[in-house]
Design a protein around this motif. Structure first.
Motif, PDB file in Angstrom:
ATOM      1  N   THR A 289     -96.650  -0.455-106.489  1.00 40.94           N
ATOM      2  CA  THR A 289     -98.490  -0.077-107.166  1.00 40.94           C
ATOM      3  C   THR A 289     -98.612  -1.360-108.884  1.00 40.94           C
ATOM      4  OG1 THR A 289     -96.180   0.654-109.354  1.00 40.94           O
ATOM      5  CG2 THR A 289     -97.011   1.998-107.319  1.00 40.94           C
TER       6      THR A 289
ATOM      7  N   SER B 109    -107.209  14.152-111.207  1.00 39.49           N
ATOM      8  CA  SER B 109    -106.827  12.899-111.180  1.00 39.49           C
ATOM      9  C   SER B 109    -107.352  12.122-112.548  1.00 39.49           C
ATOM     10  CB  SER B 109    -106.588  11.912-110.291  1.00 39.49           C
ATOM     11  OG  SER B 109    -105.430  12.289-109.471  1.00 39.49           O
TER      12      SER B 109
ATOM     13  N   GLU C 205    -104.466   4.306-113.194  1.00 39.21           N
ATOM     14  CA  GLU C 205    -104.711   5.437-111.879  1.00 39.21           C
ATOM     15  C   GLU C 205    -102.949   5.019-111.582  1.00 39.21           C
ATOM     16  OE1 GLU C 205    -108.155   4.513-110.148  1.00 39.21           O
ATOM     17  OE2 GLU C 205    -107.276   4.608-107.930  1.00 39.21           O
ATOM     18  N   GLN C 206    -102.593   4.340-111.673  1.00 38.52           N
ATOM     19  CA  GLN C 206    -101.321   4.511-110.953  1.00 38.52           C
ATOM     20  C   GLN C 206    -100.278   4.981-111.366  1.00 38.52           C
ATOM     21  OE1 GLN C 206    -101.590   1.981-108.020  1.00 38.52           O
ATOM     22  NE2 GLN C 206    -103.206   1.874-108.310  1.00 38.52           N
TER      23      GLN C 206
ATOM     24  N   ASN D  11    -100.554   8.734-110.719  1.00 38.68           N
ATOM     25  CA  ASN D  11     -99.850   8.787-109.281  1.00 38.68           C
ATOM     26  C   ASN D  11     -98.478   9.216-109.373  1.00 38.68           C
ATOM     27  OD1 ASN D  11    -102.285   8.878-107.715  1.00 38.68           O
ATOM     28  ND2 ASN D  11    -102.742   6.455-106.988  1.00 38.68           N
TER      29      ASN D  11
ATOM     30  N   LYS E  95     -97.275  12.219-110.894  1.00 39.12           N
ATOM     31  CA  LYS E  95     -97.408  13.169-109.889  1.00 39.12           C
ATOM     32  C   LYS E  95     -95.532  13.742-108.864  1.00 39.12           C
ATOM     33  CE  LYS E  95    -102.421  13.661-109.053  1.00 39.12           C
ATOM     34  NZ  LYS E  95    -103.407  13.561-108.496  1.00 39.12           N
ATOM     35  N   GLU E  96     -95.293  11.902-108.708  1.00 42.41           N
ATOM     36  CA  GLU E  96     -94.508  12.031-107.458  1.00 42.41           C
ATOM     37  C   GLU E  96     -93.529  12.067-108.387  1.00 42.41           C
ATOM     38  OE1 GLU E  96     -94.919   8.493-105.187  1.00 42.41           O
ATOM     39  OE2 GLU E  96     -92.340   8.366-104.657  1.00 42.41           O
TER      40      GLU E  96
END
Lengths: 82, 113, 109
Positions: free
Chosen positions: A11, B3, B37-38, B41, B44-45
């Protein structure tokens, strides 16, 4: 040529830039994405990082016996004798 | 929440947090978009928007100090770099974020001696 | 500056035991009322970090730890312990005729 190993995160844009640096200079390297690694690999990387006082900051770049924590093209060049 | 909406929500919340600390979002908008954006994500994880450039260990005390914005827990180190580790935030007076280098914690501590 | 007080009835004194906290909605404002050593404290119930309800956190001495990411705040002045520039809004409280009132002046800004 010195062996180059990168510990990275999938990331992290600076990890991507570090990989790009070695690719652009035609320097072969190995890399492991810490966040995608299995538990044992994660433990090994963590040990390595903490031993260098890096507190898990990536990229973690091993050039021969030296370590550079962070994206630092000048240091990579110097250690590679570029 | 989709998102894009979550990204804007994080942007709004974090902007209020870093402002009083003397930081702002990096003028490198492409980098900021990518990092946010990372974080969406990662949230979410893993449940929280952790720093995309620092590794989690699974120990709560360690990992909670890496939830964005993590500036309060690394203040001196980041102030010395005038940016946070991943570069999402920079000091308010910075106009050219590319001029700022990542300085490892070890290097920073040695420079203080 | 013309500062107007907006004292709002919150709860009855005997509704909140010492060392406890309760989340209230006062005129649309999310408020966390706490009672410590006999004194009532009122702060915003939204963590300044990611707006988590501080009512789900834990209170130790005068420090509330947010349940989401462990950010810690002093309930007396609202200061975030790791960077005092960041504050959770604090409201005045007073006890009158067995009831607790909260001054919402400045709330909702």
């Amino acid at each position: 040529m010195k062996k180059v190993v990168l510990y990275t995160l999938s990331t992290c844009p600076w990890c991507m830039r570090a990989k790009k640096f070695f690719r652009e200079h035609d320097i072969p390297f190995e890399y492991v994405d810490y966040d995608k690694a299995d538990d044992k690999t994660k433990r090994d990387i963590k040990e390595d990082c903490l031993a260098h006082g890096s507190e898990m900051s990536f990229p973690f770049v091993k050039i021969g016996d030296d370590v550079v924590v962070g994206y630092n093209p000048d240091k990579y060049s110097k250690l590679m004798g570029l | 929440m989709d998102s894009e909406k979550r990204k804007e929500k994080l942007r709004a919340m974090f902007s209020k947090v870093v402002g009083p600390l003397g930081y702002k979002f990096s003028p490198d908008t492409e980098l900021v978009d990518f990092l946010l954006e990372q974080e969406v994500n990662i949230e979410k994880e893993k449940g929280s928007p952790f720093c995309p450039c620092q590794g989690l260990t699974g120990e709560r005390e360690h990992d909670m100090k890496l939830v964005c914005p993590c500036i309060p827990f690394h203040r001196e180190h980041y102030d010395a770099m005038k940016r946070c580790w991943c570069g999402l935030y920079v000091h308010k007076d910075i106009e050219d974020p590319d001029s700022l280098m990542q300085i490892s914690l070890q290097e920073f501590l040695e420079s203080k001696k | 500056m013309n500062v107007e007080s907006r004292w709002i009835l919150a709860i009855r004194v005997d509704e909140l035991p010492d060392g406890e906290k309760t989340a209230l909605l006062l005129e649309g404002n999310k408020v966390l009322l706490l009672r410590k050593e006999g004194v009532f404290f009122a702060i915003s119930n939204k963590c300044p970090h990611m707006e988590c309800p501080l009512s789900k956190g834990t209170l130790e001495d005068y420090v509330i730890k947010c349940g989401c990411h462990d950010w810690k705040f002093d309930i007396r002045n609202g200061e975030f312990l790791d960077a005092i520039e960041i504050k959770v809004p604090v409201y005045e409280t007073k006890v009158m005729d067995g009831s607790v009132f909260v001054n919402l002046e400045g709330a909702g800004i």
